[in-house]
Design an enzyme around this catalytic site. Sequence first.
Site, PDB file in Angstrom:
ATOM      1  CB  CYS A  78      -0.941   0.006   1.191  1.00 40.09           C
ATOM      2  SG  CYS A  78      -1.960  -1.486   1.305  1.00 40.09           S
TER       3      CYS A  78
ATOM      4  CG  HIS B 192      -3.232   3.130   1.737  1.00 42.99           C
ATOM      5  ND1 HIS B 192      -3.657   2.712   0.493  1.00 42.99           N
ATOM      6  CD2 HIS B 192      -3.520   2.116   2.601  1.00 42.99           C
ATOM      7  CE1 HIS B 192      -4.181   1.506   0.593  1.00 42.99           C
ATOM      8  NE2 HIS B 192      -4.105   1.118   1.865  1.00 42.99           N
TER       9      HIS B 192
ATOM     10  CG  ASN C 213      -6.981  -1.068   0.631  1.00 40.15           C
ATOM     11  OD1 ASN C 213      -6.138  -0.817  -0.219  1.00 40.15           O
ATOM     12  ND2 ASN C 213      -6.658  -1.419   1.866  1.00 40.15           N
TER      13      ASN C 213
END
Length: 312
Positions: free
Chosen positions: A113, A238, A268
């Site tokens: 990530c 993120h 995500n």
Amino acid sequence: MTGTRIAALGHYQPAKVLTNHDLTALVDTSDEWITSRVGIRTRHVAGPDEPVDEMAAHAGAKALASAGLTPADVDLVLVATSTAIDRSPNTAARVAARLGMGSPATMDLNVVCAGFTHALATADHAIRAGSATRALVIGADKMTEVTDWTDRTTCVLVGDGAGAAVVEAAPDAGIGPVLWGSVPEMGHAVRIEGTPPRFAQEGQTVYRWATTQLPPIARRVCERAGVAPEELAAVVLHQANLRIIEPVARKIGAVNAVIARDVTESGNTSAASIPMAFSKLVERGDLPSGAPALLFGFGGNLSYAGQVVRIP
């Protein structure tokens, strides 16, 4: 030229949209449960014939077009991804081939990530060192391909997509110093392991780490760039979970900033989340060109990397 800058951005998402209501047919969940816990309403899902490198190439082509450049103008391609299935050719080489590039250096970076902000720093360093003149930096992940769709704690989180940035030399520092690191002994908290590979995480561990340990690190990123948090025009973290994004942004002290909340419509998307969210804000005209924005990635390996950049 003593610095670098982001000249342009681009993003790509698959056409298929999976809603929270759609997920109720797969696992025991509800729209209220998902939105109250992670803030996600929809996510985009790539098809079986839409690999990571194809999404990455679409985003890269859009960034190049926005910059008024051709593929031949790029001599370094960096792709941040943790979900490419094949090991060789790497994803960056496949992107270069799809775009018809000449002979660029091509590298993949797997920092999950935090991959895009690591790749952005790498491009900045390479250009300032004279090893490259212009870079195409891409974050791209197909998280739905490494997801257990019977696990309601993870399948409600993920989406697919790609975001890209064109990085080039500039007379001033349009990309500030990176602050990066990890907590390697806690790498088990976020995993993509096994055969076939599957995404798993210790949600409460990640939440506590992100909301308590990351805000002071993000403030140090601003200090390194010589920018006070209240001067930031945007904060692009993120896009993991709205319950992480909002308290972290608040603790940073960026009281005048636009806070990216693309997680609500994209889920995500791992390494794709920061460049995709940033590209959307710029494309919509939500951010003033030349103003400072904080980009801060975190997640797998419990790695983190952030820098203050000037908005293209």
